[in-house]
Design an enzyme around this catalytic site. Structure first.
Site, short mmCIF file in Angstrom:
data_model
loop_
_atom_site.label_atom_id
_atom_site.label_comp_id
_atom_site.label_asym_id
_atom_site.label_seq_id
_atom_site.Cartn_x
_atom_site.Cartn_y
_atom_site.Cartn_z
N THR A 37 40.74 -63.68 141.16
CA THR A 37 40.61 -64.19 142.57
C THR A 37 40.95 -65.62 142.62
OG1 THR A 37 38.14 -64.43 141.66
CG2 THR A 37 38.71 -62.69 143.14
N ASP A 38 40.98 -66.55 141.44
CA ASP A 38 40.94 -67.89 141.45
C ASP A 38 42.50 -68.29 142.19
OD1 ASP A 38 42.45 -67.27 138.86
OD2 ASP A 38 41.55 -68.67 137.81
N SER A 69 45.14 -79.38 113.00
CA SER A 69 44.12 -78.66 113.46
C SER A 69 43.60 -77.48 112.14
CB SER A 69 44.34 -77.62 114.56
OG SER A 69 45.40 -76.82 114.00
N GLY A 128 39.72 -63.37 125.18
CA GLY A 128 39.55 -63.59 126.53
C GLY A 128 38.51 -64.52 126.74
N LEU A 129 38.21 -65.36 125.88
CA LEU A 129 36.87 -66.23 126.09
C LEU A 129 37.60 -67.72 126.22
CD1 LEU A 129 34.64 -64.88 123.32
CD2 LEU A 129 34.35 -64.39 125.83
N SER A 130 38.85 -67.71 126.59
CA SER A 130 39.68 -69.06 126.60
C SER A 130 39.43 -70.19 125.70
CB SER A 130 38.94 -69.71 128.09
OG SER A 130 39.43 -68.95 129.47
N SER A 131 39.92 -69.62 124.79
CA SER A 131 40.17 -70.86 123.64
C SER A 131 40.89 -71.77 123.98
CB SER A 131 40.42 -70.01 122.24
OG SER A 131 41.64 -69.30 122.49
N ASP A 176 39.02 -71.25 134.29
CA ASP A 176 38.88 -71.24 132.90
C ASP A 176 38.34 -72.83 132.50
OD1 ASP A 176 39.55 -68.75 132.99
OD2 ASP A 176 41.24 -69.05 131.77
N TYR A 228 50.16 -60.36 133.89
CA TYR A 228 49.23 -61.38 134.72
C TYR A 228 50.35 -61.73 135.99
CZ TYR A 228 46.36 -65.13 135.79
OH TYR A 228 45.48 -66.27 136.27
C1 GLA Z 1 42.76 -65.87 133.10
C2 GLA Z 1 43.02 -66.98 133.71
C3 GLA Z 1 42.23 -67.56 134.75
C4 GLA Z 1 41.94 -66.25 135.75
C5 GLA Z 1 41.66 -65.10 134.82
C6 GLA Z 1 41.21 -63.80 135.51
O1 GLA Z 1 41.54 -66.15 132.23
O2 GLA Z 1 43.49 -68.19 132.99
O3 GLA Z 1 42.93 -68.52 135.73
O4 GLA Z 1 43.03 -66.02 136.53
O5 GLA Z 1 42.62 -64.76 133.95
O6 GLA Z 1 40.13 -64.15 136.42
#
Ligand code: GLA
Length: 386
Positions: A37-38, A69, A128-131, A176, A228
């Site tokens: 949705t973002d 790193s 899927g935890l936005s490292s 994220d 995506y």
């Molecule tokens: C990834 C993207 C986010 C968002 C999600 C889905 O995490 O980085 O911006 O679009 O997918 O909700």
């Protein structure tokens, strides 16, 4: 946590032969609800988690940037004068992409000094935890401090997104980085991605005796390629055909007309976004009025919508979600961009180990490799630690 901070300081000293000026950190995130949705200017409800990326940094007397790193052997070195998105590649495109993006947000990169940076993280990569957002946010908050740029956290979130979009090449939204920047203990960040208004929402998981459990399938995904971007294109096509600036402008009442105007696939993509926006609003209201134990059906419905309409789930995620639901979870859904990564389950504390055993068993039965199952707590966003 303390261990990583000490390690980072020691590794910085071993790599660069001096002590860092300071330590900064930023968390990974998990999205409670509001998926894809973002970038449709809609609503999201993520939280920052208690897994962080830590950056040790010292300014230099010259204009050289050196980045090391714990997750790569190479030390990357670049002069600030040579920084363009074209020269960036590999993992260092994240930290150096942030430097480039700070320039796009007003930092005078021809006047700032160079720096040495050492990075470590306990945010699992590819889960899927936005490292990646954790890394971008930690670097952004550190450079904003030492270069005294005066950007606020919302601007720094946009810096991180810009780095991800232009330097890394993943066409992702603002969720994220916003979660990583604005997260608060025991709370979620309710973000309107059109106005960028953010509100901290009390989750009350502790009071309700609930744990937020992550089931990392270990199936890795990349948002720089494939699915995506396809989903994003479908959403844009849907908005164009419906003659609105973005899908945010559509409500559930518009779906009948959408069904007439759109082909079946585009219609289902649009239906996911429109109903998901509504589910985010319903989740916020339910958290406020009834508490966390009452949001399970919304989480479940979100998963069904992603599986059937948006088609971004995979069999491992479906199995994780179903197994959690059948073994006492209040609700469960895949989280993040999809095509791999993790699911979340909201679980009564006394059912956590039962669910863990059931998931391990179900994955073994299907011949899938063992997932990583662990609880997370909602935590504070990016900050200076020392
Ligand atoms: C990834 C993207 C986010 C968002 C999600 C889905 O995490 O980085 O911006 O679009 O997918 O909700």
């Amino acid at each position: 946590m303390t261990d990583i901070r000490n390690d980072v300081t020691a590794s910085f000293a071993a790599t660069f032969g001096q002590e860092p000026t300071g330590l900064w950190s930023a968390p990974g995130r998990v999205n409670l609800i509001g998926e894809h949705t973002d970038y449709n200017e809609g609503f999201v409800l993520p939280l920052a988690i208690d897994r962080r990326t830590i950056v040790a940094l010292a300014l230099r007397d010259d204009r050289v940037m050196r980045v090391a790193s714990a997750f790569a052997d190479e030390l990357v070195e670049l002069d600030l004068a040579e920084l363009t998105t074209d020269v960036l590649h590999g993992w260092s495109a994240y930290p150096l992409g942030v430097v480039w993006a700070l320039g796009e947000f007003g930092a005078d990169l021809s006047a700032v000094p160079g720096f040495d940076i050492y990075i470590d993280s306990d945010v699992p990569v590819g889960a899927g935890l936005s490292s990646s957002a954790a890394l971008e946010s930690a670097v952004a908050v550190a450079l904003n401090d030492v270069w005294q740029l005066g950007l606020d956290k919302q601007a720094l979130a946009r810096v991180g997104q810009r780095a991800e979009n232009e330097a890394v090449g993943a066409p992702t939204g603002i969720m994220d980085q916003s979660a990583s920047m604005l997260g608060r203990e025991d709370s979620a960040v309710f973000l309107d991605c059109r106005s960028l208004d953010a509100e901290v929402i009390d989750l009350g998981f502790d009071r309700a005796g609930l744990d937020l459990v992550i089931i990392d399938t270990g199936v890795s995904h990349s948002h720089s390629t494939g699915g995506y971007a396809d989903r994003r294109a479908s959403c844009e096509l849907g908005a164009r055909t419906m003659e609105v600036p973005s899908l945010r402008y559509l409500g559930v009442d518009d779906l009948d007309r959408a069904r007439e105007l759109l082909d079946d696939v585009t219609f289902r993509r649009v239906r996911h976004i429109v109903t998901e926006n509504q589910r985010v609003l319903d989740t916020v209201r339910t958290l406020r009025e009834q508490g966390a134990a009452a949001i399970g059906d919304l989480l479940d419905a979100s998963h069904v919508s992603m599986r059937n309409d948006f088609e971004i789930s995979i069999p491992e995620l479906d199995l994780a979600v179903e197994t959690a639901q059948m073994n006492g979870a209040v609700g469960a859904r895949m989280t993040g961009g999809g095509f791999g990564g993790a699911a979340i389950a909201l679980v009564p504390r006394d059912a956590v180990s039962r669910i863990q055993v059931a998931i391990d068993g179900a994955f073994a039965e299907h011949g899938y490799s063992q997932p990583d199952v662990f609880s997370v707590r909602a935590s504070d966003g990016a900050r200076r630690d020392r």
